[in-house]
Design an enzyme around this catalytic site. Structure first.
Site, PDB file in Angstrom:
ATOM      1  N   LEU A 134       0.825  -1.208   0.000  1.00 11.47           N
ATOM      2  CA  LEU A 134       0.000   0.000   0.000  1.00 11.47           C
ATOM      3  C   LEU A 134       0.854   1.250   0.000  1.00 11.47           C
ATOM      4  CD1 LEU A 134      -2.794   1.351   0.185  1.00 11.47           C
ATOM      5  CD2 LEU A 134      -2.601   1.199   2.676  1.00 11.47           C
ATOM      6  N   ARG A 183       9.875  -3.018   9.967  1.00 11.15           N
ATOM      7  CA  ARG A 183      10.750  -3.927  10.706  1.00 11.15           C
ATOM      8  C   ARG A 183      12.097  -4.130  10.009  1.00 11.15           C
ATOM      9  NH1 ARG A 183       9.766  -7.939  14.552  1.00 11.15           N
ATOM     10  NH2 ARG A 183       7.538  -7.536  14.409  1.00 11.15           N
ATOM     11  N   ASP A 185     -11.257   5.847   4.070  1.00 11.16           N
ATOM     12  CA  ASP A 185     -11.965   5.061   3.060  1.00 11.16           C
ATOM     13  C   ASP A 185     -11.715   5.762   1.731  1.00 11.16           C
ATOM     14  OD1 ASP A 185     -13.771   3.952   1.247  1.00 11.16           O
ATOM     15  OD2 ASP A 185     -15.285   3.571   2.763  1.00 11.16           O
ATOM     16  N   HIS A 186     -10.899   5.141   0.877  1.00  8.06           N
ATOM     17  CA  HIS A 186     -10.461   5.858  -0.319  1.00  8.06           C
ATOM     18  C   HIS A 186     -11.613   6.216  -1.252  1.00  8.06           C
ATOM     19  CE1 HIS A 186     -10.488   1.704  -1.953  1.00  8.06           C
ATOM     20  NE2 HIS A 186     -10.679   2.293  -3.114  1.00  8.06           N
ATOM     21  N   HIS A 243     -17.380   0.733   1.891  1.00 11.93           N
ATOM     22  CA  HIS A 243     -17.436   1.572   0.693  1.00 11.93           C
ATOM     23  C   HIS A 243     -18.873   1.873   0.265  1.00 11.93           C
ATOM     24  CE1 HIS A 243     -13.217   1.052   0.533  1.00 11.93           C
ATOM     25  NE2 HIS A 243     -13.191  -0.082  -0.109  1.00 11.93           N
TER      26      HIS A 243
END
Length: 482
Positions: A22, A51, A177-178, A240
């Site tokens: 992402l 990490r 929420d895109h 969505h």
């Protein structure tokens, strides 16, 4: 024509999970485009946290590679890429332990906007929030961004909200929420509340029904393990599509301010009737020359739906009697997201010889080709009597505003809104919980039912029963174009 941009204040943005898909595919390319547009100020810094042990130089090299992969060559210039990469730093952080936190603390400035983007598994949200607080990184003005899934059901959503609010106030939490960052979704609010044309008609007296479609042409390849525990209802409808439903159905807010908008969305969710299983259709795409759904998941007897269609009723004065039909699915004919508002016929037609009219409809396209179409009836040009035809009044943004108009990606807008401190396009905790409360009842019915999802062929429009869901009401779905 280039979109007007307003620079934001200098900021330190820490991305946890900075080496993940992402971050590489969406978050960092979006920040690059904002830098290119002149919106990301010179004093802005992005700090990757993950990490993996690597140097700042090595991480910057990986960002260059990500930009080459996910930003078109025409949008990349050597000077802008260098300026963007130069503002990026990296810290190896063990989010479940103590390693790296003090080093991260030493890199953040006290006098700029501070935001933490949690691009990690939801199981780590609470842990990271706690570590940020323990390390003194969570200042009263800092912001924390979390991605879906925001819980798996109501109980887990409540637990997650409790963990976040233990260390951050609600006004500091940005649940992203895109879909809400898409240009057309925001234009829906402008269309309704900035024009005298539609709002007087935006009710059950004039609207026959509303269809909300989110169709995908891809399957669950590579995501079978996650998707089989989620399904279309949890993955798409609860978040969505629910947001699209709320923006379509909500009352005008008193002001265009975060809590005013979110208050009205919450009222819609609370007005939803409990949904009966007879008003739902579940589907699962079969193999047809290629692997079907069951070949992509570990459980060969899985009853998880890859398609869902619902008939939803809203019990309030504006919408009583006007159904909302929702559908989403994998492996359908094409990729399409749209809201279709279907108006009622005129009370009396003076053209009785005209048949097969579809009537007026307002189509709001989210993807592809964002835009708005109003379907109208006009006279067919030419002599020979009064012949009618239906034509679209089409405003595809790229055509109407020019090919050079810069329509930002949803993540570009949303990340900048985090920096501005504008929560209008982000979900509030009570909103998330209300959506889960409504969804859980149906999921429980499906869980207890012996029925399996109906199989459907890939490349089509979904299960046959989904067609019947509308046919029994004398309606039909809009076609998913091939």
């Amino acid at each position: 024509m280039v979109a007007r941009t307003i620079p934001v204040d200098p900021f330190d943005l820490v991305i946890f999970g900075a080496t993940g898909d992402l971050a590489r595919r969406k978050i960092l390319p979006s920040l690059y485009r904002r830098r290119q547009a002149g919106q990301m100020p010179e004093g802005a810094r992005v700090i990757g946290a993950a990490r993996s042990k690597m140097t700042r130089t090595a991480y910057q090299k990986s960002i260059r590679e990500a930009l080459e992969e996910f930003v078109p060559e025409a949008e990349r210039t050597a000077a802008t890429v260098k300026a963007f990469v130069d503002c990026i730093d990296y810290v190896a952080v063990d989010v479940t332990g103590d390693g790296g936190w003090q080093e991260l603390c030493g890199k953040l400035r006290p006098d700029v906007v501070r935001a933490f983007y949690l691009s990690v598994a939801p199981s780590l949200f609470g842990t990271i929030a706690e570590k940020l607080a323990e390390s003194g990184l969570a200042t009263p003005d800092s912001r924390i961004v979390v991605e879906k899934p925001l819980g798996h059901d109501l109980a887990s959503a409540q637990e997650l909200n409790a963990k976040l609010t233990r260390h951050f106030d609600e006004q500091q939490i940005y649940r992203i929420d895109h879909y809400l960052g898409k240009e057309t979704v925001q234009n829906l609010m402008a269309l309704r509340f900035a024009n005298a044309l539609f709002e007087p008609l935006w009710n059950a007296q004039h609207i026959d029904h509303v269809q909300i479609t989110v169709a995908e042409s891809i399957g669950v390849e590579g995501r079978g393990g996650y998707y089989d525990k989620s399904g279309a209802m949890r993955d798409m409808v609860q978040n969505h599509i629910m947001q699209l439903l709320c923006l379509t159905a909500m009352e005008p807010p008193a002001r265009f301010e975060p809590d005013s908008v979110r208050d009205e969305k919450l009222k819609v969710i609370r007005a939803l009737d409990p949904i009966h299983v007879d008003d739902t259709v579940r589907g699962q795409y079969r193999g047809n020359g290629s692997a079907g759904y069951l070949e992509h998941v570990e459980n060969p007897d899985s009853k998880t739906e890859s398609y869902v269609a619902l008939k939803v009723q809203i019990s309030n004065w504006r919408w009583a009697g006007t159904p909302f039909y929702l559908r989403t699915g994998k492996k359908l004919r094409s990729r399409l997201s749209e809201i279709a508002v279907i108006f009622k016929e005129v009370p009396h037609s003076i053209f009785p010889e005209v048949s097969n009219r579809k009537g007026n409809a307002l189509i709001i396209r989210l993807q592809p080709d964002e835009g708005i179409t109003l379907r109208m009836t006009i006279k067919d040009p030419g002599p020979g009597g009064m012949r009618l035809r239906e034509v679209p009044l089409d405003m595809t943004f790229a055509d109407a505003l020019g090919d050079e108009f810069d329509i930002p990606d949803a993540y570009e807008r949303l990340v900048m809104d985090v920096i501005r401190g504008n929560q209008t396009l982000f979900m509030r905790g009570d909103e998330v919980e209300a959506a889960w409360a409504w969804t859980d009842a149906l999921l429980a019915e499906w869980q207890d039912s012996p029925d399996r999802p109906q199989s459907y062929d890939p490349g089509g429009s979904g299960p046959d029963d989904a067609l019947a869901l509308l046919h029994r009401d004398g309606r039909r779905w809009r076609d998913i174009p091939g």
